[in-house]
Design a protein around this motif. Structure first.
Motif, short mmCIF file in Angstrom:
data_model
loop_
_atom_site.label_atom_id
_atom_site.label_comp_id
_atom_site.label_asym_id
_atom_site.label_seq_id
_atom_site.Cartn_x
_atom_site.Cartn_y
_atom_site.Cartn_z
N GLN A 15 -60.02 17.53 -25.80
CA GLN A 15 -59.03 16.70 -24.69
C GLN A 15 -58.46 17.58 -23.55
OE1 GLN A 15 -55.11 15.80 -26.16
NE2 GLN A 15 -55.64 13.67 -25.68
N VAL A 16 -58.64 17.19 -22.31
CA VAL A 16 -58.69 17.98 -21.02
C VAL A 16 -57.09 18.03 -20.88
CG1 VAL A 16 -59.33 18.11 -18.74
CG2 VAL A 16 -60.93 17.53 -20.37
N VAL A 17 -56.37 16.91 -21.06
CA VAL A 17 -54.95 16.74 -20.41
C VAL A 17 -54.23 15.80 -21.64
CG1 VAL A 17 -55.62 14.72 -19.05
CG2 VAL A 17 -53.56 16.11 -18.43
N ASP A 18 -53.02 16.14 -21.82
CA ASP A 18 -52.09 15.37 -22.76
C ASP A 18 -51.99 14.16 -22.20
OD1 ASP A 18 -50.23 14.35 -24.34
OD2 ASP A 18 -48.98 15.76 -24.19
N PRO A 19 -52.39 13.13 -22.77
CA PRO A 19 -52.44 11.50 -21.89
C PRO A 19 -50.80 11.24 -22.19
CG PRO A 19 -53.10 11.44 -24.40
CD PRO A 19 -53.22 12.95 -23.90
N ARG A 20 -50.01 11.86 -22.78
CA ARG A 20 -48.69 11.21 -22.92
C ARG A 20 -47.86 12.23 -21.79
NH1 ARG A 20 -50.40 12.51 -27.75
NH2 ARG A 20 -49.39 14.36 -27.61
N HIS A 21 -48.47 13.14 -21.13
CA HIS A 21 -47.79 13.66 -19.99
C HIS A 21 -47.08 12.77 -18.92
CE1 HIS A 21 -47.00 16.23 -16.50
NE2 HIS A 21 -46.93 17.25 -17.34
N PRO A 22 -45.89 13.03 -18.29
CA PRO A 22 -45.30 12.11 -17.49
C PRO A 22 -46.12 11.80 -16.30
CG PRO A 22 -43.46 13.58 -18.41
CD PRO A 22 -44.92 14.14 -18.87
N LEU A 23 -46.85 12.75 -15.70
CA LEU A 23 -47.98 12.57 -14.43
C LEU A 23 -48.70 11.71 -15.04
CD1 LEU A 23 -47.99 16.08 -12.76
CD2 LEU A 23 -46.61 14.23 -11.92
N ILE A 24 -49.50 11.60 -16.14
CA ILE A 24 -50.46 10.75 -16.49
C ILE A 24 -49.92 9.25 -16.85
CG2 ILE A 24 -52.36 10.61 -18.21
CD1 ILE A 24 -52.35 12.95 -16.19
N GLU A 25 -48.57 9.31 -17.43
CA GLU A 25 -48.11 7.97 -17.70
C GLU A 25 -47.96 7.52 -16.47
OE1 GLU A 25 -47.40 6.48 -20.70
OE2 GLU A 25 -47.54 8.03 -22.02
N ARG A 26 -47.46 7.97 -15.31
CA ARG A 26 -47.28 7.23 -14.13
C ARG A 26 -48.67 6.82 -13.51
NH1 ARG A 26 -43.56 9.95 -9.39
NH2 ARG A 26 -43.40 8.21 -8.14
N VAL A 27 -49.70 7.35 -13.67
CA VAL A 27 -50.98 6.94 -13.20
C VAL A 27 -51.31 5.73 -14.10
CG1 VAL A 27 -53.45 7.52 -13.12
CG2 VAL A 27 -51.84 9.18 -12.26
N ARG A 28 -50.94 5.80 -15.43
CA ARG A 28 -51.32 4.77 -16.22
C ARG A 28 -50.56 3.47 -15.93
NH1 ARG A 28 -50.26 7.41 -20.59
NH2 ARG A 28 -52.55 7.59 -21.17
N TRP A 43 -64.82 11.70 -22.14
CA TRP A 43 -65.13 13.01 -21.60
C TRP A 43 -63.90 13.81 -21.74
CZ3 TRP A 43 -66.05 9.42 -17.67
CH2 TRP A 43 -67.27 8.97 -17.63
N GLY A 44 -62.93 13.43 -22.79
CA GLY A 44 -61.79 14.29 -23.23
C GLY A 44 -60.85 13.62 -22.27
N ARG A 45 -60.93 12.60 -21.25
CA ARG A 45 -59.99 12.25 -20.14
C ARG A 45 -59.77 10.77 -20.31
NH1 ARG A 45 -63.71 15.88 -18.38
NH2 ARG A 45 -63.16 17.33 -17.03
N PRO A 46 -58.63 10.41 -19.75
CA PRO A 46 -58.21 9.10 -19.68
C PRO A 46 -58.90 8.51 -18.52
CG PRO A 46 -56.19 10.40 -19.66
CD PRO A 46 -57.21 11.33 -19.43
N HIS A 61 -61.67 18.28 -13.28
CA HIS A 61 -62.39 19.27 -13.77
C HIS A 61 -61.40 19.93 -14.74
CE1 HIS A 61 -61.77 22.01 -10.57
NE2 HIS A 61 -62.21 21.09 -9.80
N MET A 62 -61.82 20.93 -15.67
CA MET A 62 -61.00 21.61 -16.60
C MET A 62 -59.84 22.28 -15.60
SD MET A 62 -61.84 20.83 -19.47
CE MET A 62 -61.51 22.14 -20.70
N ARG A 64 -58.30 21.57 -13.26
CA ARG A 64 -57.51 20.72 -12.39
C ARG A 64 -57.22 19.64 -13.37
NH1 ARG A 64 -59.67 21.38 -6.38
NH2 ARG A 64 -57.65 21.67 -5.54
N PRO A 65 -56.58 19.69 -14.61
CA PRO A 65 -56.44 18.75 -15.44
C PRO A 65 -55.33 17.62 -14.69
CG PRO A 65 -55.11 20.78 -16.09
CD PRO A 65 -55.86 20.95 -15.02
N PHE A 66 -54.50 17.81 -14.06
CA PHE A 66 -53.39 17.18 -13.53
C PHE A 66 -53.93 16.54 -12.10
CE2 PHE A 66 -50.74 19.60 -16.31
CZ PHE A 66 -50.42 18.41 -17.31
N SER A 67 -55.20 16.01 -12.15
CA SER A 67 -55.46 15.26 -11.05
C SER A 67 -56.08 13.90 -11.26
CB SER A 67 -56.85 16.08 -10.42
OG SER A 67 -57.86 16.39 -11.59
N VAL A 68 -56.26 13.03 -10.15
CA VAL A 68 -56.88 12.08 -10.20
C VAL A 68 -57.92 11.69 -9.46
CG1 VAL A 68 -55.08 10.76 -8.49
CG2 VAL A 68 -56.02 9.40 -10.56
N VAL A 69 -58.95 10.92 -9.64
CA VAL A 69 -60.22 10.74 -9.19
C VAL A 69 -60.34 9.21 -8.78
CG1 VAL A 69 -62.68 11.04 -9.23
CG2 VAL A 69 -61.07 12.76 -10.20
#
Length: 142
Positions: A15-28, A43-46, A61-62, A64-69
């Motif tokens: 897992q590259v990044v915690d999927p429950r992190h607030p930044l990831i929740e906002r993207v979700r 690939w260990g990513r949402p 990539h590893m 830059r875990p708090f990035s979006v593509v």
């Protein structure tokens, strides 16, 4: 893994990044508001998909875990890669994908929401686009 997300079968990736992190929740929240959008861990990513094709994924990539593509509109791609907030993503940049860091000071979430929707529009089926335009109202297409 977040609720509602599913893993692809096959090789396990760390897992590259915690999927429950607030930044990831906002993207979700932005991604799953789109018609028929689903989250799949890959690939260990949402990753966020218009049913099957990916339109957004987290963690370029590893390092830059708090990035979006996102996949850009080909006509807007050149301007975006000239903007210092965006960068080409290994393996994807030649196909009009860009990355941006979510944890950078002054992240423009309105622009990010627009880019996520543009990315979705690049891969969505016609029925999904019709549903999105209906959600957005009469000004969505013009």
């Amino acid at each position: 893994m977040s609720q509602g997300a599913r893993r692809l079968p096959g090789v396990e990736h760390p897992q590259v990044v915690d999927p429950r992190h607030p930044l990831i929740e906002r993207v979700r929240e932005l991604c799953l508001a789109l018609p028929e959008a689903v989250e799949v861990e890959a690939w260990g990513r949402p990753t966020f998909r218009a049913r099957k094709p990916i339109f957004t994924y987290v963690s370029a990539h590893m390092e830059r875990p708090f990035s979006v593509v996102v996949k850009t509109d080909p006509e807007e791609h050149r301007a975006l890669v000239q903007d210092e907030r965006f960068y080409g993503v290994p393996y994807f940049d030649r196909n009009h994908w860009v990355g941006t860091d979510l944890d950078a000071p002054g992240t423009d979430w309105q622009l990010l929401a627009e880019l996520i929707e543009t990315s979705y529009r690049q891969v969505a089926l016609k029925r999904q686009l019709v549903a999105l335009d209906a959600m957005r109202g009469p000004s969505a297409t013009g």
